[in-house]
Design a protein around this motif. Structure first.
Motif, PDB file in Angstrom:
ATOM      1  N   SER A 189      -3.408  -2.374   3.523  1.00  0.00           N
ATOM      2  CA  SER A 189      -3.309  -1.185   4.377  1.00  0.00           C
ATOM      3  C   SER A 189      -3.748  -1.516   5.805  1.00  0.00           C
ATOM      4  O   SER A 189      -3.329  -0.856   6.750  1.00  0.00           O
ATOM      5  CB  SER A 189      -4.145  -0.047   3.796  1.00  0.00           C
ATOM      6  OG  SER A 189      -5.437  -0.482   3.499  1.00  0.00           O
ATOM      7  N   GLY A 199       0.780  -1.235   0.000  1.00  0.00           N
ATOM      8  CA  GLY A 199       0.000   0.000   0.000  1.00  0.00           C
ATOM      9  C   GLY A 199       0.806   1.275   0.000  1.00  0.00           C
ATOM     10  O   GLY A 199       0.338   2.290   0.501  1.00  0.00           O
ATOM     11  N   ASP A 236      -6.752   6.971   3.992  1.00  0.00           N
ATOM     12  CA  ASP A 236      -6.639   6.644   5.407  1.00  0.00           C
ATOM     13  C   ASP A 236      -7.471   5.419   5.773  1.00  0.00           C
ATOM     14  O   ASP A 236      -8.437   5.061   5.090  1.00  0.00           O
ATOM     15  CB  ASP A 236      -6.980   7.844   6.291  1.00  0.00           C
ATOM     16  CG  ASP A 236      -8.377   8.410   6.059  1.00  0.00           C
ATOM     17  OD1 ASP A 236      -8.997   8.073   5.030  1.00  0.00           O
ATOM     18  OD2 ASP A 236      -8.842   9.189   6.896  1.00  0.00           O
TER      19      ASP A 236
HETATM   20  C1  LIG Z   1      -9.717   0.656  -3.062  1.00  0.00           C
HETATM   21  S1  LIG Z   1      -9.229   0.339  -1.422  1.00  0.00           S
HETATM   22  C2  LIG Z   1      -7.823  -0.669  -1.706  1.00  0.00           C
HETATM   23  C3  LIG Z   1      -7.404  -1.470  -0.490  1.00  0.00           C
HETATM   24  C4  LIG Z   1      -6.208  -2.339  -0.783  1.00  0.00           C
HETATM   25  N1  LIG Z   1      -6.540  -3.445  -1.660  1.00  0.00           N
HETATM   26  C5  LIG Z   1      -5.574  -2.881   0.496  1.00  0.00           C
HETATM   27  O1  LIG Z   1      -5.358  -4.103   0.593  1.00  0.00           O
HETATM   28  O2  LIG Z   1      -5.239  -2.081   1.374  1.00  0.00           O
HETATM   29  C6  LIG Z   1      -8.528   1.899  -0.989  1.00  0.00           C
HETATM   30  C7  LIG Z   1      -8.575   2.137   0.514  1.00  0.00           C
HETATM   31  O3  LIG Z   1      -7.540   1.416   1.134  1.00  0.00           O
HETATM   32  C8  LIG Z   1      -6.992   2.152   2.201  1.00  0.00           C
HETATM   33  N2  LIG Z   1      -5.571   2.433   1.888  1.00  0.00           N
HETATM   34  C9  LIG Z   1      -4.892   2.014   0.805  1.00  0.00           C
HETATM   35  N3  LIG Z   1      -3.608   2.398   0.866  1.00  0.00           N
HETATM   36  C10 LIG Z   1      -3.466   3.076   2.025  1.00  0.00           C
HETATM   37  C11 LIG Z   1      -2.376   3.724   2.661  1.00  0.00           C
HETATM   38  N4  LIG Z   1      -1.162   3.759   2.113  1.00  0.00           N
HETATM   39  N5  LIG Z   1      -2.591   4.315   3.872  1.00  0.00           N
HETATM   40  C12 LIG Z   1      -3.818   4.277   4.445  1.00  0.00           C
HETATM   41  N6  LIG Z   1      -4.877   3.691   3.890  1.00  0.00           N
HETATM   42  C13 LIG Z   1      -4.719   3.093   2.690  1.00  0.00           C
HETATM   43  C14 LIG Z   1      -7.832   3.424   2.311  1.00  0.00           C
HETATM   44  O4  LIG Z   1      -8.888   3.181   3.219  1.00  0.00           O
HETATM   45  C15 LIG Z   1      -8.352   3.579   0.916  1.00  0.00           C
HETATM   46  O5  LIG Z   1      -9.539   4.337   0.894  1.00  0.00           O
END
Ligand SMILES: C[S@@+](CC[C@H](N)C(=O)[O-])C[C@H]1O[C@@H](n2cnc3c(N)ncnc32)[C@H](O)[C@@H]1O
Length: 253
Positions: free
Chosen positions: A142, A10, A242
């Motif tokens: 994440s 992430g 987040d």
């Molecule tokens: C479309 S989803 C993808 C999730 C991803 N497949 C995972 O495994 O984390 C996107 C959400 O994941 C979370 N997210 C993804 N990357 C992040 C990061 N670097 N820091 C915090 N939250 C993150 C946030 O809640 C964001 O709105």
């Protein structure tokens, strides 16, 4: 044709598994969703993964991401329409590649968690115009990054955990969930629970990046700091991602 869906973590280029790197090396062409708008840093994060882990200059094809209706009357139907449009866009690109090509998708975090790539690739297969096999390599989500950054265990001993979205949070609370990871919450929905004195929060934004932000404590006391930190990240990067753990505080503390 072979398709590898590879979870790439992430945001931190080192938070990728050895298996994922091996998969990246098998790929001839990477397909990357071009989301347009202000997400330059995210595209750069993916590019950095390729620079760091793949030798040479891999071939990358940007596929314009179809517009999505953000305020639909029927949310589920709108998401399915969007998957369909995405599948058509990917199919068009895949049909232009040689049948023996190995194609890779870099999937943010873990492909099994709030990501549509698996469903979209299944949809492409269902169209029946292409003959391919696909596999999935897990990635660090994440949610794992949040827990590690705060040095916490997500569940209480032997207890359950609900992973949900901002959209569904209040409904889940009403249903009795009391240990909840919230993702996809551009509206800071936990603000609705402020003032009850009942919740603690572990919040993390842009985890794994140079600008990671962490806040934890009683929700009532943390909410303003969280809103400030969110706004600052949004101003600086044009985006903020987040994730947070909400946990009902024990009675009296
Ligand atoms: C479309 S989803 C993808 C999730 C991803 N497949 C995972 O495994 O984390 C996107 C959400 O994941 C979370 N997210 C993804 N990357 C992040 C990061 N670097 N820091 C915090 N939250 C993150 C946030 O809640 C964001 O709105």
């Amino acid at each position: 044709m072979k398709i590898h869906l590879v979870g790439v973590g992430g945001g931190h280029p080192d938070q990728i598994t050895v298996q994922a790197v091996a998969m990246l090396h098998e790929v001839d062409v990477f397909l990357v969703a071009d989301k347009g708008g202000d997400v330059g840093d995210l595209a750069e994060a993916r590019a950095e993964i390729l620079r760091r882990h793949v030798l040479g200059e891999p071939r990358v094809i940007q596929v314009a991401d179809p517009e999505r209706d953000r305020r639909p009357a029927d949310y589920g139907a709108a998401v399915l329409d969007w998957h369909e449009a995405r599948a058509r866009a990917y199919e068009e690109v895949l049909l232009g590649l040689a049948p023996d090509t190995t194609v890779g998708f870099l999937v943010w975090g873990d492909p099994a968690l709030y990501d549509s790539t698996i469903r979209v690739v299944e949809r492409v297969r269902d169209f029946g115009n292409l003959d391919f096999d696909f596999d999935v390599t897990p990635g660090i989500s994440s949610v794992s990054m949040l827990a590690a950054a705060h040095r916490i265990v997500l569940n209480r001993i032997g207890g359950p955990i609900v992973i949900t979205t901002g959209r569904a949070l209040l409904k889940d609370v009403e249903a009795g969930a009391d240990n909840i990871v919230v993702m996809l919450d551009g509206n800071v929905t936990c603000r609705e629970l402020v003032g009850t004195g009942r919740w603690g929060i572990h919040w993390g934004a842009n985890l794994g990046t140079g600008d990671e932000q962490l806040v934890s404590g009683p929700l009532d006391e943390c909410i303003e700091e969280i809103e400030r930190a969110r706004a600052a990240l949004k101003t600086k990067h044009g985006w903020v991602m987040d994730t947070y753990l909400l946990r009902r505080l024990a009675a009296g503390g």
